[in-house]
Scaffold this active site. Structure first.
Site, short mmCIF file in Angstrom:
data_model
loop_
_atom_site.label_atom_id
_atom_site.label_comp_id
_atom_site.label_asym_id
_atom_site.label_seq_id
_atom_site.Cartn_x
_atom_site.Cartn_y
_atom_site.Cartn_z
N CYS A 126 0.81 -1.24 0.00
CA CYS A 126 0.00 0.00 0.00
C CYS A 126 0.84 1.28 0.00
O CYS A 126 0.47 2.26 -0.67
CB CYS A 126 -0.97 0.00 1.18
SG CYS A 126 -0.29 -0.69 2.69
N HIS A 240 -1.88 6.48 4.46
CA HIS A 240 -0.42 6.41 4.58
C HIS A 240 0.19 7.66 3.92
O HIS A 240 -0.11 7.95 2.75
CB HIS A 240 0.14 5.19 3.84
CG HIS A 240 -0.18 3.86 4.47
ND1 HIS A 240 -0.72 3.72 5.72
CD2 HIS A 240 -0.01 2.61 4.00
CE1 HIS A 240 -0.86 2.42 6.00
NE2 HIS A 240 -0.45 1.74 4.97
#
Ligand SMILES: NC(=O)c1ccc[n+]([C@@H]2O[C@H](COP(=O)([O-])OP(=O)(O)OC[C@H]3O[C@@H](n4cnc5c(N)ncnc54)[C@H](OP(=O)(O)O)[C@@H]3O)[C@@H](O)[C@H]2O)c1
Length: 333
Positions: A126, A240
């Site tokens: 990710c 993130h």
């Protein structure tokens, strides 16, 4: 079309269901798989209750596409069993990502490498996914040589148990003893930063840092890219963030860099405000800002990128790949 969702009850699996509802019409037949504990429960897909099956060899039915998000062990054991039943497998785990014959695909960058015999297709890590979305348009104009990425990774990147732990920690901070006190990470993550994400490997880097290094080279097709990664886990639920210093072969200019990002599908450049994980949560795009040319070299760009790890970082990219297979007749409709 028949789609199997393996790990349907997880954070990624639930997002995959919602995105399949959005991308595909209601004629699709869904098969949902999870652990034995979820067997017999149901999840809603397109307003209908769909039963969850235990993931076991005897329960595997033929399907066109199987989307795997149930951890590496399950992928290694079951992905090929779905392939044997005729499916294309799109795998969210790290199990097959670095295998030479397995395409590691970020939709929007390199989906053209998928061939008819690419029966297992790997979805990247990710954090790497968010970073390469920002790097690709810059590489196209300046030719990328090296990166120093520093990530700030959200708790949902570790799955639903980690989110539960974060919620319990927050509850105990406000009312001591009100929730179980086992922690998912080795230190408290609520209101904290842990200077490692993932597990330490033999060379002193974490496995997450090594994914940054290995996967970005493979996706961008720059085998000799120099990568100096550092990853932290932060007490953020989803999204993130990455600060990156990127060095290029050519001299850079910030204006062209921003223009290239603005023109790249799946990326937004924010000029007026600085995008945070909360801005990224629920957004399908990777949000980039703070583009600066290097203080010490005219070949360096420094920037910030942030993306929803459950969307482009996992479920969205997987469903975009599934849609690519569907639209391009990779299997008989
Ligand atoms: N979270 C992210 O941001 C992210 C991003 C990229 C890739 N990934 C990868 O995606 C996968 C899933 O992540 P997640 O965050 O969704 O995890 P999660 O929330 O913990 O969900 C795990 C899923 O796997 C299922 N599962 C666990 N053990 C199983 C077993 N023995 N047999 C069958 N199913 C089993 C669970 O079913 P039960 O509910 O029945 O336990 C659940 O559906 C992992 O491989 C992860 O590395 C995650």
């Amino acid at each position: 079309m028949k789609i199997s969702i393996v790990g349907a009850t997880g954070l990624v699996g639930r997002n995959i269901i919602e995105l399949c509802e959005e991308y595909f019409d209601t004629s699709v037949e869904y098969h949902l798989y999870a652990s034995k504990e979820s067997e017999g429960k149901t999840l809603q897909v397109n307003g209908k209750e769909v039963p969850i099956r235990e993931l076991s060899s005897k329960n595997i039915e033929s399907c066109d596409i199987a989307l795997f998000s149930a951890g590496g062990e399950r992928s290694r054991e079951f992905a090929n069993q779905f392939v044997d039943k005729g499916a294309f497998v799109i795998d969210n785990s790290s199990s097959f990502r670095m295998e030479k014959t397995v395409p590691l695909v970020v939709y929007g960058i390199n989906e053209d490498i998928i061939k008819n015999d690419s029966k297992i297709i790997a979805n990247p890590n990710c954090t790497t996914m968010a970073l390469v979305m920002a790097l690709k348009p810059l590489h196209d104009i300046f030719n990328l040589l090296s990166i120093v990425p520093v990530s700030y990774q959200a708790v949902s990147g570790s799955g639903k148990s980690a989110i539960e732990s974060l919620e319990n920690e927050l509850a105990n901070l406000s009312t001591p003893g009100s929730a179980p006190d086992e922690k998912y990470y080795q230190s408290q993550i609520a209101k904290n930063v842990i200077p490692i994400a993932g597990n330490i490997t033999e060379n002193g880097y974490s496995d997450e840092e090594m994914k940054f290094s290995n996967e970005s080279k493979k996706i961008l097709d720059i085998p000799d890219l120099n990568v100096e990664p550092s990853n932290a886990r932060v007490g953020v639920e989803t999204g993130h963030g990455i600060f990156c210093t990127a060095t290029f072969e050519k001299d850079v200019d910030v204006e062209s860099a921003i223009e290239s990002l603005e023109a790249f599908e799946g990326v937004e450049y924010w000029k007026e405000t600085y995008p945070t994980p909360l801005n990224a949560q629920g957004n399908k795009n990777i949000l980039v800002s703070r583009m600066r040319s290097g203080l010490t070299s005219n070949k360096i760009l420094n920037f910030w990128a942030v993306g929803d790890n459950l969307l482009k970082g996992a479920a969205l990219n997987a469903v975009q790949i599934a849609n690519h297979l569907y639209k391009n007749d990779f299997y008989t409709k």
